[in-house]
Write a protein that holds these residues in place. Sequence first.
Motif, short mmCIF file in Angstrom:
data_model
loop_
_atom_site.label_atom_id
_atom_site.label_comp_id
_atom_site.label_asym_id
_atom_site.label_seq_id
_atom_site.Cartn_x
_atom_site.Cartn_y
_atom_site.Cartn_z
N ASP A 1 -0.99 17.02 70.65
CA ASP A 1 -1.79 15.94 70.05
C ASP A 1 -3.17 15.83 70.69
N GLU A 2 -3.68 16.92 71.26
CA GLU A 2 -5.01 16.93 71.83
C GLU A 2 -6.00 17.46 70.80
N GLU A 3 -7.22 17.01 70.92
CA GLU A 3 -8.27 17.45 70.01
C GLU A 3 -9.18 18.44 70.74
N HIS A 4 -9.35 19.61 70.13
CA HIS A 4 -10.22 20.64 70.66
C HIS A 4 -11.25 21.00 69.59
N GLY A 5 -12.45 21.27 70.04
CA GLY A 5 -13.51 21.65 69.12
C GLY A 5 -14.86 21.20 69.64
N HIS A 6 -15.90 21.65 68.95
CA HIS A 6 -17.26 21.32 69.36
C HIS A 6 -17.71 20.03 68.70
N THR A 7 -18.51 19.28 69.46
CA THR A 7 -19.07 18.03 68.96
C THR A 7 -20.58 18.11 68.78
N LYS A 8 -21.19 19.24 69.17
CA LYS A 8 -22.62 19.46 68.97
C LYS A 8 -22.84 20.89 68.47
N ASN A 9 -24.09 21.30 68.39
CA ASN A 9 -24.44 22.62 67.85
C ASN A 9 -23.75 23.72 68.65
N ILE A 10 -23.20 24.72 67.93
CA ILE A 10 -22.65 25.91 68.56
C ILE A 10 -23.77 26.93 68.69
N LEU A 11 -23.98 27.44 69.90
CA LEU A 11 -25.11 28.33 70.17
C LEU A 11 -24.72 29.79 70.30
N SER A 12 -23.48 30.11 70.65
CA SER A 12 -23.12 31.50 70.94
C SER A 12 -21.67 31.74 70.56
N VAL A 13 -21.37 33.00 70.27
CA VAL A 13 -20.02 33.43 69.93
C VAL A 13 -19.83 34.85 70.42
N ALA A 14 -18.60 35.19 70.81
CA ALA A 14 -18.24 36.54 71.25
C ALA A 14 -16.78 36.77 70.93
N VAL A 15 -16.44 38.02 70.62
CA VAL A 15 -15.07 38.40 70.31
C VAL A 15 -14.63 39.43 71.34
N SER A 16 -13.37 39.34 71.77
CA SER A 16 -12.85 40.23 72.81
C SER A 16 -12.68 41.64 72.28
N PRO A 17 -12.71 42.65 73.17
CA PRO A 17 -12.52 44.04 72.71
C PRO A 17 -11.20 44.28 72.00
N SER A 18 -10.16 43.55 72.39
CA SER A 18 -8.87 43.71 71.72
C SER A 18 -8.81 43.01 70.38
N GLY A 19 -9.77 42.14 70.09
CA GLY A 19 -9.77 41.40 68.84
C GLY A 19 -8.82 40.23 68.80
N LYS A 20 -8.26 39.82 69.95
CA LYS A 20 -7.29 38.72 69.98
C LYS A 20 -7.95 37.36 70.17
N PHE A 21 -9.09 37.33 70.88
CA PHE A 21 -9.69 36.05 71.23
C PHE A 21 -11.14 36.00 70.75
N VAL A 22 -11.56 34.78 70.41
CA VAL A 22 -12.95 34.49 70.07
C VAL A 22 -13.39 33.36 70.98
N ALA A 23 -14.55 33.51 71.60
CA ALA A 23 -15.11 32.50 72.49
C ALA A 23 -16.38 31.94 71.88
N THR A 24 -16.54 30.61 71.95
CA THR A 24 -17.74 29.95 71.45
C THR A 24 -18.26 28.99 72.52
N GLY A 25 -19.58 28.84 72.57
CA GLY A 25 -20.22 27.90 73.49
C GLY A 25 -21.29 27.13 72.77
N GLY A 26 -21.47 25.85 73.15
CA GLY A 26 -22.40 25.01 72.44
C GLY A 26 -23.16 24.06 73.32
N GLU A 27 -23.95 23.20 72.66
CA GLU A 27 -24.75 22.21 73.37
C GLU A 27 -23.90 21.11 73.99
N ASP A 28 -22.65 21.01 73.60
CA ASP A 28 -21.77 19.99 74.18
C ASP A 28 -21.17 20.44 75.52
N ARG A 29 -21.69 21.54 76.10
CA ARG A 29 -21.27 22.07 77.41
C ARG A 29 -19.86 22.64 77.40
N LYS A 30 -19.31 22.88 76.23
CA LYS A 30 -17.93 23.36 76.13
C LYS A 30 -17.90 24.87 75.89
#
Length: 622
Positions: free
Chosen positions: A227-256
Amino acid sequence: MSSFFTLPASQRKRKREDRAGAPASKKRGVDADGVSGAKGSRRTKEREQSISGSDLDEDDAESIVSGVSGEESDSESDEGETAADRRLKLAERYLDNVREEVDEYGFDAAEIDRDLIAERLKEDVDEFKGRTYRQIASDLSLSAASHSFFRADTQSTTSIAVHAPFVYTVSKDKTLIKWELATPSHATTDSSANGQNSSSKRPPRPQRKKPKQVRFTRGLQKIAESDEEHGHTKNILSVAVSPSGKFVATGGEDRKLIIWDAETLTPLKTFTQHRDSVSGLAFARHISTMSSGEQLFSGSFDRTIKTWSLSTAGHAYVETLFGHQDHISSLTAMTIDQCVSVGARDRTARLWKVVDESQLIFRGGSSKHSYQENNLDCVAPLPPNHFVTGSDSGAISLWSVHKKKPLHTITLAHGLDPLPPLDELSSEVDPNIAASNARHMRRNPRWITALATLPGTDIVLSGSWDGWIRAWKISEDKKTIIPLGAIGGVSSEPDTPSQQLKQSLALDNPVDSAQMAVDGRREQKMEEVKEEAEPLVKGVINGIAVFERRAETSKPGQPKSKSESAEPEPRGLCIVAAVGKEHRFGRWKGFANNYYEGPTPDGRNGAVVFEVPFINGNPQSK
């Protein structure tokens, strides 16, 4: 007085024999009858015989050696063969054995496939470690590249990542979208080519060109388990995908920094260790043998770089790297445990060696250029020892980890912005006074907003807000940058080698470039080489990703069809770029602020994909 050293050798040996024949000492394992002593005396006699046998006269030794050498020379003269002849005979015998085995048992197709796969894996490892360097830039057909614009109802796309055949885009309205790339048109096969009667069947269905949207997520997402909420609350600035294709990472102005499941775009973990906007993300291309997970680097406006370990067992923070004196605007992974970052207004690029806990500092800027660098905004790797950077002065520089200054710099790579009209430059009503007030104004260079490379090759791609993605070639000695042209441009760049040489001379001559920039005549000289065309990409290029299409590029987990296995997909480059009306870091520069000669095109938000084929179907490895 006689001593041990003055006695003859025969007497000294006799004394050793007498001592060996003495009664055995009372040690554990020694019989009272002296059996072990007899064994010891027997070994001692054998050793003495070997020692005495070594006491040969020099004449005897020379006669033995001469006899052996004489026998060898006789045998060699009898055979009449040299060492090279023997090796040739052994090679012929080996080939005869292979032919006999093939004639008797035939070929093993599975074994051949395994050998081909092993050879391909070895090539990939060699490319990753920099042992191979393929010259494929000259084989690209840039003017024949097909393009397709795709978008969703979002704001400016700020970053893009690719793991074939999927593309991930993020935007300023907290949106993460997963797309599936379409197969390029030159990969389709006609039914007539397969020997089928096309008249007896229905006409082929038109092929999809645009990528298809697969997943979509925006804002906060609630996880059912906790019951936890995860996600960005401000602009997303960057994205990257892992070499295996299993994970996606995002970073934004909300410091997350949020880790997502690449298949379902479900948030897995949220990190809040950064104290400012997360501006750049990069995965190491291979999994480190020292850790059990995939290595992720993150850069932030808090002037730090953090390393992370991602795996199916869990995600963990590893370490923080300090050193930059301003916002980190971009970073990329060089090799395992090494990354390169640029620090915006501190005008430095830094190579971080995580294991050695050290960093190498490279300072940009040169007084020879007419436009000075204020920011270093982009960086792209050329592993294992080179990388390229882009600055706000429009310069692209090639660096080596062994030198503190750039090896080569292309100034004003994307040209200059035209001057605004006089009524916008001055508030004077009289046009003569307005022109006199603006006579000393210089045209501003177009910033390098995005850079990308294809590791193991000589390809470099750059983007700005001039509406073109430009291709560059790294020379074979990795010391110069050569302009190739614009992707998909008909007449925007020179095609012949002589025209390319003229343009490279015009770009590389700092004195001439400075004079033309001051006098406003640089574009006039460039028009002799190329013609200005309407921008193809109507927006600011905020990110570029590229990969090489190969025969086995297919959807993961899905077997290939018979048609695909019968005629594999032709090779080429697939280039995807994030496009927006605004720069990814703010609204201080947008596509609507540019002044083009002629009608001003409207900007777009979204992304564009280019399929660049090779001239002869396959590149020529050099």
